[in-house]
Design a protein around this motif. Structure first.
Motif, PDB file in Angstrom:
ATOM      1  N   ASN A  49       0.810  -1.209   0.000  1.00 35.43           N
ATOM      2  CA  ASN A  49       0.000   0.000   0.000  1.00 35.43           C
ATOM      3  C   ASN A  49       0.849   1.269   0.000  1.00 35.43           C
ATOM      4  OD1 ASN A  49      -2.388  -1.353  -0.176  1.00 35.43           O
ATOM      5  ND2 ASN A  49      -2.739  -1.400   2.019  1.00 35.43           N
ATOM      6  N   LYS A  50       2.082   1.179   0.448  1.00 36.50           N
ATOM      7  CA  LYS A  50       2.970   2.348   0.390  1.00 36.50           C
ATOM      8  C   LYS A  50       3.292   2.692  -1.068  1.00 36.50           C
ATOM      9  CE  LYS A  50       4.934   1.499   4.893  1.00 36.50           C
ATOM     10  NZ  LYS A  50       6.099   1.106   5.666  1.00 36.50           N
ATOM     11  N   ASP A  51       3.526   1.664  -1.865  1.00 39.06           N
ATOM     12  CA  ASP A  51       3.776   1.889  -3.296  1.00 39.06           C
ATOM     13  C   ASP A  51       2.529   2.431  -3.987  1.00 39.06           C
ATOM     14  OD1 ASP A  51       6.364   0.897  -2.969  1.00 39.06           O
ATOM     15  OD2 ASP A  51       5.756  -1.149  -3.467  1.00 39.06           O
ATOM     16  N   ASN A  52       1.367   1.893  -3.608  1.00 41.89           N
ATOM     17  CA  ASN A  52       0.106   2.371  -4.191  1.00 41.89           C
ATOM     18  C   ASN A  52      -0.160   3.825  -3.805  1.00 41.89           C
ATOM     19  OD1 ASN A  52      -0.277  -0.173  -5.286  1.00 41.89           O
ATOM     20  ND2 ASN A  52      -1.533  -0.860  -3.588  1.00 41.89           N
ATOM     21  N   LEU A  53       0.209   4.202  -2.592  1.00 40.65           N
ATOM     22  CA  LEU A  53       0.055   5.595  -2.166  1.00 40.65           C
ATOM     23  C   LEU A  53       0.924   6.512  -3.022  1.00 40.65           C
ATOM     24  CD1 LEU A  53      -0.905   7.817  -0.196  1.00 40.65           C
ATOM     25  CD2 LEU A  53       1.042   7.212   1.236  1.00 40.65           C
ATOM     26  N   LEU A  54       2.158   6.120  -3.275  1.00 46.74           N
ATOM     27  CA  LEU A  54       3.040   6.941  -4.111  1.00 46.74           C
ATOM     28  C   LEU A  54       2.491   7.057  -5.532  1.00 46.74           C
ATOM     29  CD1 LEU A  54       6.550   5.726  -2.913  1.00 46.74           C
ATOM     30  CD2 LEU A  54       5.431   7.907  -2.431  1.00 46.74           C
ATOM     31  N   ALA A  63      -2.632  17.285  -4.690  1.00 45.09           N
ATOM     32  CA  ALA A  63      -3.213  16.450  -3.641  1.00 45.09           C
ATOM     33  C   ALA A  63      -2.511  16.687  -2.310  1.00 45.09           C
ATOM     34  CB  ALA A  63      -3.105  14.979  -4.019  1.00 45.09           C
ATOM     35  N   GLN A  64      -3.291  16.632  -1.252  1.00 48.56           N
ATOM     36  CA  GLN A  64      -2.760  16.754   0.099  1.00 48.56           C
ATOM     37  C   GLN A  64      -3.114  15.485   0.861  1.00 48.56           C
ATOM     38  OE1 GLN A  64      -4.419  20.254   1.855  1.00 48.56           O
ATOM     39  NE2 GLN A  64      -3.378  21.636   0.467  1.00 48.56           N
ATOM     40  N   VAL A  65      -2.420  15.251   1.967  1.00 46.69           N
ATOM     41  CA  VAL A  65      -2.648  14.048   2.752  1.00 46.69           C
ATOM     42  C   VAL A  65      -3.104  14.439   4.150  1.00 46.69           C
ATOM     43  CG1 VAL A  65      -1.567  11.982   3.715  1.00 46.69           C
ATOM     44  CG2 VAL A  65      -0.910  12.777   1.441  1.00 46.69           C
ATOM     45  N   LEU A  66      -4.164  13.787   4.605  1.00 47.88           N
ATOM     46  CA  LEU A  66      -4.616  13.910   5.987  1.00 47.88           C
ATOM     47  C   LEU A  66      -4.256  12.605   6.686  1.00 47.88           C
ATOM     48  CD1 LEU A  66      -8.208  15.389   5.493  1.00 47.88           C
ATOM     49  CD2 LEU A  66      -6.094  16.622   5.979  1.00 47.88           C
ATOM     50  N   MET A  67      -3.574  12.699   7.830  1.00 51.35           N
ATOM     51  CA  MET A  67      -3.103  11.517   8.520  1.00 51.35           C
ATOM     52  C   MET A  67      -3.667  11.479   9.937  1.00 51.35           C
ATOM     53  SD  MET A  67       0.814  10.118   8.829  1.00 51.35           S
ATOM     54  CE  MET A  67       1.247  11.179   7.512  1.00 51.35           C
ATOM     55  N   ASN A  68      -4.035  10.305  10.382  1.00 57.49           N
ATOM     56  CA  ASN A  68      -4.572  10.092  11.716  1.00 57.49           C
ATOM     57  C   ASN A  68      -3.494  10.405  12.752  1.00 57.49           C
ATOM     58  OD1 ASN A  68      -5.533   8.929  14.150  1.00 57.49           O
ATOM     59  ND2 ASN A  68      -6.677   7.379  13.018  1.00 57.49           N
ATOM     60  N   GLY A  77       6.032   8.064  11.162  1.00 57.39           N
ATOM     61  CA  GLY A  77       7.314   8.514  10.611  1.00 57.39           C
ATOM     62  C   GLY A  77       7.561   7.973   9.207  1.00 57.39           C
ATOM     63  N   GLU A  78       7.228   6.690   8.992  1.00 57.06           N
ATOM     64  CA  GLU A  78       7.409   6.088   7.664  1.00 57.06           C
ATOM     65  C   GLU A  78       6.584   6.824   6.610  1.00 57.06           C
ATOM     66  OE1 GLU A  78       6.669   1.869   7.567  1.00 57.06           O
ATOM     67  OE2 GLU A  78       7.641   1.600   9.513  1.00 57.06           O
ATOM     68  N   TYR A  79       5.336   7.098   6.937  1.00 56.88           N
ATOM     69  CA  TYR A  79       4.462   7.761   5.969  1.00 56.88           C
ATOM     70  C   TYR A  79       4.836   9.228   5.781  1.00 56.88           C
ATOM     71  CZ  TYR A  79       1.523   3.822   4.966  1.00 56.88           C
ATOM     72  OH  TYR A  79       1.064   2.618   4.506  1.00 56.88           O
ATOM     73  N   ILE A  80       5.305   9.874   6.821  1.00 61.46           N
ATOM     74  CA  ILE A  80       5.753  11.261   6.668  1.00 61.46           C
ATOM     75  C   ILE A  80       6.940  11.314   5.718  1.00 61.46           C
ATOM     76  CG2 ILE A  80       6.874  13.178   7.875  1.00 61.46           C
ATOM     77  CD1 ILE A  80       4.982  12.635  10.223  1.00 61.46           C
ATOM     78  N   GLN A  81       7.858  10.351   5.817  1.00 57.13           N
ATOM     79  CA  GLN A  81       8.998  10.300   4.890  1.00 57.13           C
ATOM     80  C   GLN A  81       8.530  10.086   3.454  1.00 57.13           C
ATOM     81  OE1 GLN A  81      11.642   7.288   6.353  1.00 57.13           O
ATOM     82  NE2 GLN A  81      12.659   8.695   7.777  1.00 57.13           N
ATOM     83  N   LEU A  82       7.588   9.156   3.258  1.00 55.62           N
ATOM     84  CA  LEU A  82       7.066   8.903   1.908  1.00 55.62           C
ATOM     85  C   LEU A  82       6.412  10.144   1.318  1.00 55.62           C
ATOM     86  CD1 LEU A  82       5.342   5.412   2.195  1.00 55.62           C
ATOM     87  CD2 LEU A  82       7.293   5.991   0.780  1.00 55.62           C
ATOM     88  N   ILE A  83       5.594  10.791   2.109  1.00 49.06           N
ATOM     89  CA  ILE A  83       4.860  11.965   1.630  1.00 49.06           C
ATOM     90  C   ILE A  83       5.824  13.113   1.355  1.00 49.06           C
ATOM     91  CG2 ILE A  83       3.123  13.671   2.284  1.00 49.06           C
ATOM     92  CD1 ILE A  83       1.871  11.333   3.995  1.00 49.06           C
ATOM     93  N   THR A  84       6.838  13.270   2.196  1.00 47.68           N
ATOM     94  CA  THR A  84       7.830  14.329   1.996  1.00 47.68           C
ATOM     95  C   THR A  84       8.640  14.077   0.731  1.00 47.68           C
ATOM     96  OG1 THR A  84       7.943  14.620   4.386  1.00 47.68           O
ATOM     97  CG2 THR A  84       9.701  15.596   3.096  1.00 47.68           C
ATOM     98  N   ARG A  88       4.603  16.415  -1.191  1.00 47.05           N
ATOM     99  CA  ARG A  88       3.204  16.753  -0.969  1.00 47.05           C
ATOM    100  C   ARG A  88       3.022  17.323   0.434  1.00 47.05           C
ATOM    101  NH1 ARG A  88       3.531  16.106  -5.484  1.00 47.05           N
ATOM    102  NH2 ARG A  88       2.282  14.898  -6.896  1.00 47.05           N
ATOM    103  N   LYS A  89       1.994  18.131   0.593  1.00 45.02           N
ATOM    104  CA  LYS A  89       1.652  18.679   1.903  1.00 45.02           C
ATOM    105  C   LYS A  89       0.873  17.629   2.678  1.00 45.02           C
ATOM    106  CE  LYS A  89       1.266  23.397   0.228  1.00 45.02           C
ATOM    107  NZ  LYS A  89       0.366  24.525   0.018  1.00 45.02           N
ATOM    108  N   PHE A  90       1.049  17.629   3.999  1.00 48.63           N
ATOM    109  CA  PHE A  90       0.272  16.724   4.824  1.00 48.63           C
ATOM    110  C   PHE A  90      -0.154  17.437   6.095  1.00 48.63           C
ATOM    111  CE2 PHE A  90       4.570  16.146   6.315  1.00 48.63           C
ATOM    112  CZ  PHE A  90       4.451  16.033   7.692  1.00 48.63           C
ATOM    113  N   THR A  91      -1.231  16.949   6.673  1.00 44.08           N
ATOM    114  CA  THR A  91      -1.763  17.473   7.920  1.00 44.08           C
ATOM    115  C   THR A  91      -2.049  16.302   8.836  1.00 44.08           C
ATOM    116  OG1 THR A  91      -2.804  19.302   6.731  1.00 44.08           O
ATOM    117  CG2 THR A  91      -3.592  18.861   8.963  1.00 44.08           C
ATOM    118  N   ILE A  92      -1.618  16.411  10.074  1.00 44.10           N
ATOM    119  CA  ILE A  92      -1.926  15.384  11.062  1.00 44.10           C
ATOM    120  C   ILE A  92      -3.186  15.833  11.796  1.00 44.10           C
ATOM    121  CG2 ILE A  92      -1.134  14.211  13.132  1.00 44.10           C
ATOM    122  CD1 ILE A  92       1.706  14.491  11.999  1.00 44.10           C
TER     123      ILE A  92
END
Length: 151
Positions: A49-54, A63-68, A77-84, A88-92
């Motif tokens: 799913n990490k590859d599918n997210l990319l 696109a922006q990412v909203l994270m739980n 941390g893993e997903y923040i690295q992928l998104i960075t 892309r912008k992300f919001t926790i």
């Protein structure tokens, strides 16, 4: 006059009223129509799913990412690295989130409506089953090779 004053006081005490609050609670403060992709907490632990997210992030540059906000620190941390890395912008998000495995863990969203018909990552990027991946190639006989040459 009294109604306007009461509305003003209520807005100050409780905040602005939400439009469709049940949907906003389910989708981490946004609407379903703005979502490209969703992942539950259980789905976030799967490596594929990490590859599918990319792949999904590469489709839309805005696109922006909203994270739980209740994810474990290592997974977050893993997903923040992928998104960075995907730039892309992300919001926790700490409001409207749960901790059970079926709760939403990550959403890829837009600022306006995109109306994607399918947003669940397992439905949008189905895995190849063992049967389809391990199917042997069809053997060709002598006459097939003789009459259907690939030259």
């Amino acid at each position: 006059m009294a109604d306007e004053l009461q509305k003003h006081l209520d807005k100050g005490m409780y905040g602005s009223p939400l439009v469709n609050p049940d949907e906003q609670h389910k989708y981490m403060g946004t609407f379903r129509e703005r979502c490209y992709l969703s992942m539950t907490l259980a789905q976030m632990k799967e490596k594929d799913n990490k590859d599918n997210l990319l792949t999904e992030l590469a489709k839309d540059p805005d696109a922006q990412v909203l994270m739980n906000g209740r994810l474990s620190d290592s997974l977050q941390g893993e997903y923040i690295q992928l998104i960075t890395k995907a730039d892309r912008k992300f919001t926790i998000v700490n409001d409207f989130v749960g901790t059970d495995p079926d709760s939403l863990g990550l959403l890829v969203v837009s600022k306006e409506a995109v109306n994607e018909p399918v947003i669940d990552i397992d439905q949008k990027y189905p895995e190849e089953t063992a049967e389809t991946a391990d199917k042997p190639a069809k053997k060709t006989g002598f006459f097939d090779r003789l009459f259907h040459s690939k030259d």
